[in-house]
Design an enzyme around this catalytic site. Structure first.
Site, PDB file in Angstrom:
ATOM      1  N   ARG A 182      41.250  19.628  43.892  1.00  0.00           N
ATOM      2  CA  ARG A 182      40.318  18.520  43.619  1.00  0.00           C
ATOM      3  C   ARG A 182      41.072  17.229  43.315  1.00  0.00           C
ATOM      4  NH1 ARG A 182      35.047  20.607  42.917  1.00  0.00           N
ATOM      5  NH2 ARG A 182      34.920  22.632  41.897  1.00  0.00           N
ATOM      6  N   LYS A 223      30.909  19.657  40.328  1.00  0.00           N
ATOM      7  CA  LYS A 223      32.024  18.856  39.890  1.00  0.00           C
ATOM      8  C   LYS A 223      32.552  17.977  41.003  1.00  0.00           C
ATOM      9  CE  LYS A 223      33.467  23.021  37.912  1.00  0.00           C
ATOM     10  NZ  LYS A 223      34.245  24.159  38.145  1.00  0.00           N
ATOM     11  N   GLY A 224      32.190  18.301  42.239  1.00  0.00           N
ATOM     12  CA  GLY A 224      32.815  17.652  43.392  1.00  0.00           C
ATOM     13  C   GLY A 224      32.735  16.139  43.412  1.00  0.00           C
ATOM     14  N   GLU A 283      26.890  12.382  45.591  1.00  0.00           N
ATOM     15  CA  GLU A 283      27.459  13.665  46.018  1.00  0.00           C
ATOM     16  C   GLU A 283      28.802  13.443  46.707  1.00  0.00           C
ATOM     17  OE1 GLU A 283      27.515  16.670  45.834  1.00  0.00           O
ATOM     18  OE2 GLU A 283      25.609  17.695  45.990  1.00  0.00           O
ATOM     19  N   ASP A 284      29.617  14.469  46.737  1.00  0.00           N
ATOM     20  CA  ASP A 284      30.860  14.367  47.493  1.00  0.00           C
ATOM     21  C   ASP A 284      30.633  14.670  48.965  1.00  0.00           C
ATOM     22  OD1 ASP A 284      30.279  16.983  46.802  1.00  0.00           O
ATOM     23  OD2 ASP A 284      32.359  17.586  46.537  1.00  0.00           O
ATOM     24  N   ASP A 287      37.052  21.008  46.429  1.00  0.00           N
ATOM     25  CA  ASP A 287      37.952  22.112  46.086  1.00  0.00           C
ATOM     26  C   ASP A 287      37.961  23.232  47.122  1.00  0.00           C
ATOM     27  OD1 ASP A 287      35.249  23.047  45.444  1.00  0.00           O
ATOM     28  OD2 ASP A 287      36.273  24.770  44.574  1.00  0.00           O
ATOM     29  N   LYS A 310      28.716  15.893  56.943  1.00  0.00           N
ATOM     30  CA  LYS A 310      29.145  16.812  57.999  1.00  0.00           C
ATOM     31  C   LYS A 310      27.904  17.240  58.786  1.00  0.00           C
ATOM     32  CE  LYS A 310      32.550  19.942  56.623  1.00  0.00           C
ATOM     33  NZ  LYS A 310      32.913  21.299  56.147  1.00  0.00           N
ATOM     34  N   ASP A 370      26.641  19.081  53.528  1.00  0.00           N
ATOM     35  CA  ASP A 370      27.104  20.069  54.503  1.00  0.00           C
ATOM     36  C   ASP A 370      25.852  20.649  55.180  1.00  0.00           C
ATOM     37  OD1 ASP A 370      28.556  22.054  55.783  1.00  0.00           O
ATOM     38  OD2 ASP A 370      29.560  22.780  54.017  1.00  0.00           O
ATOM     39  N   PHE A 421      36.761  22.504  57.087  1.00  0.00           N
ATOM     40  CA  PHE A 421      36.697  22.649  55.634  1.00  0.00           C
ATOM     41  C   PHE A 421      37.712  21.706  55.000  1.00  0.00           C
ATOM     42  CE2 PHE A 421      37.499  24.566  51.505  1.00  0.00           C
ATOM     43  CZ  PHE A 421      36.195  24.711  51.062  1.00  0.00           C
ATOM     44  N   VAL A 422      37.218  20.806  54.149  1.00  0.00           N
ATOM     45  CA  VAL A 422      38.102  19.787  53.584  1.00  0.00           C
ATOM     46  C   VAL A 422      38.203  19.907  52.065  1.00  0.00           C
ATOM     47  CG1 VAL A 422      37.830  18.102  55.437  1.00  0.00           C
ATOM     48  CG2 VAL A 422      36.188  18.104  53.546  1.00  0.00           C
TER      49      VAL A 422
HETATM   50  C1  PRP Z   1      29.417  21.350  47.258  1.00  0.00           C
HETATM   51  C2  PRP Z   1      29.074  19.870  47.280  1.00  0.00           C
HETATM   52  C3  PRP Z   1      27.591  19.831  47.424  1.00  0.00           C
HETATM   53  C4  PRP Z   1      27.310  21.076  48.227  1.00  0.00           C
HETATM   54  C5  PRP Z   1      27.078  20.671  49.648  1.00  0.00           C
HETATM   55  O1  PRP Z   1      29.293  21.796  45.966  1.00  0.00           O
HETATM   56  O2  PRP Z   1      29.487  19.223  46.104  1.00  0.00           O
HETATM   57  O3  PRP Z   1      26.934  19.890  46.186  1.00  0.00           O
HETATM   58  O4  PRP Z   1      28.444  21.925  48.139  1.00  0.00           O
HETATM   59  O5  PRP Z   1      26.798  21.793  50.438  1.00  0.00           O
HETATM   60  P1  PRP Z   1      25.410  21.998  51.170  1.00  0.00           P
HETATM   61  O6  PRP Z   1      25.037  20.706  51.823  1.00  0.00           O
HETATM   62  O7  PRP Z   1      25.734  23.069  52.184  1.00  0.00           O
HETATM   63  O8  PRP Z   1      24.388  22.453  50.179  1.00  0.00           O
HETATM   64  P2  PRP Z   1      29.905  23.186  45.433  1.00  0.00           P
HETATM   65  O9  PRP Z   1      28.777  24.182  45.338  1.00  0.00           O
HETATM   66  O10 PRP Z   1      31.083  23.578  46.250  1.00  0.00           O
HETATM   67  O11 PRP Z   1      30.312  22.829  43.928  1.00  0.00           O
HETATM   68  P3  PRP Z   1      31.387  21.775  43.372  1.00  0.00           P
HETATM   69  O12 PRP Z   1      30.820  20.399  43.595  1.00  0.00           O
HETATM   70  O13 PRP Z   1      31.497  22.100  41.915  1.00  0.00           O
HETATM   71  O14 PRP Z   1      32.679  21.990  44.112  1.00  0.00           O
END
Ligand code: PRP
Length: 179
Positions: free
Chosen positions: A164, A42-43, A98-99, A158, A130, A102, A151-152
């Site tokens: 969010r 959802k991000g 993507e948001d 979220d 990041k 990481d 952590f943001v």
């Molecule tokens: C977050 C973000 C990416 C992922 C990045 O999603 O949206 O999809 O983590 O992390 P990574 O590079 O370590 O794989 P999350 O699983 O938190 O779901 P969300 O988008 O629904 O919040």
């Protein structure tokens, strides 16, 4: 400012300006083509909604929801598809939105998975990068901001499904995580 926020990392205005630039750059790069924007729920939803309104070429949408196993602030590496694309991407110009990148594990999985479906091209656009946290070799073609290892939340991101809807990107007070 929200009472749980310790500091704002990216203001509404900074985000708006950068998202506009990204939209213009994407429009130039894909000129004469159609782009299929694949939002990762959802991000990415807030970023995607603002980004596509700055894209001037024909744009189509589809969505995926994926989940990494593990706690909310750590990615474990295993990814599962909660919602797959509605349609085939064969022969299409696909842009993953993507948001945040990481560890990169989610994107690595998505790129391998989507590449196996025969798109004409596959690129990645992320609002946040990041790099300090990266464990796999993956890079987005379009990046909004490179951020430090904090952590943001906000603008789609979220903590335990909260925050969010904050219109900026922020760091929470430590007691919120420990709470
Ligand atoms: C977050 C973000 C990416 C992922 C990045 O999603 O949206 O999809 O983590 O992390 P990574 O590079 O370590 O794989 P999350 O699983 O938190 O779901 P969300 O988008 O629904 O919040």
């Amino acid at each position: 400012m929200h009472p749980d926020v310790q500091k704002v990392l990216l203001t509404e205005e900074e985000i708006r300006d950068r998202v506009k630039q990204l939209g213009q750059q994407i429009s130039r790069d894909y000129q004469g083509k159609k782009v299929l924007v694949v939002g990762i729920l959802k991000g990415a939803m807030i970023f995607l909604a603002d980004l596509v309104r700055n894209i001037s070429i024909p744009t189509y949408f589809d969505f995926m929801a994926v989940s990494s196993y593990g706690s909310s602030t750590q990615s474990s590496g295993a990814v599962r598809i909660l919602k797959d694309l509605d349609r085939s991407i064969e022969g299409k110009h696909v842009l993953i939105v993507e948001d945040i990148v990481d560890t990169g594990l989610t994107l690595k999985y998505l790129v391998e998975n989507l590449n196996s479906r025969g798109p004409e091209s596959l690129k990645i656009c992320t609002l946040l990068d990041k790099p300090e946290r990266r464990t796999v070799d993956i890079n987005a073609h379009y990046k909004g901001f490179t951020i430090p290892n904090e952590f943001v939340v906000g603008y789609g991101l979220d903590f335990n499904e909260r925050y969010r809807n904050l219109p900026y990107v922020a760091v929470l007070k430590p007691e919120i995580y420990q709470g």
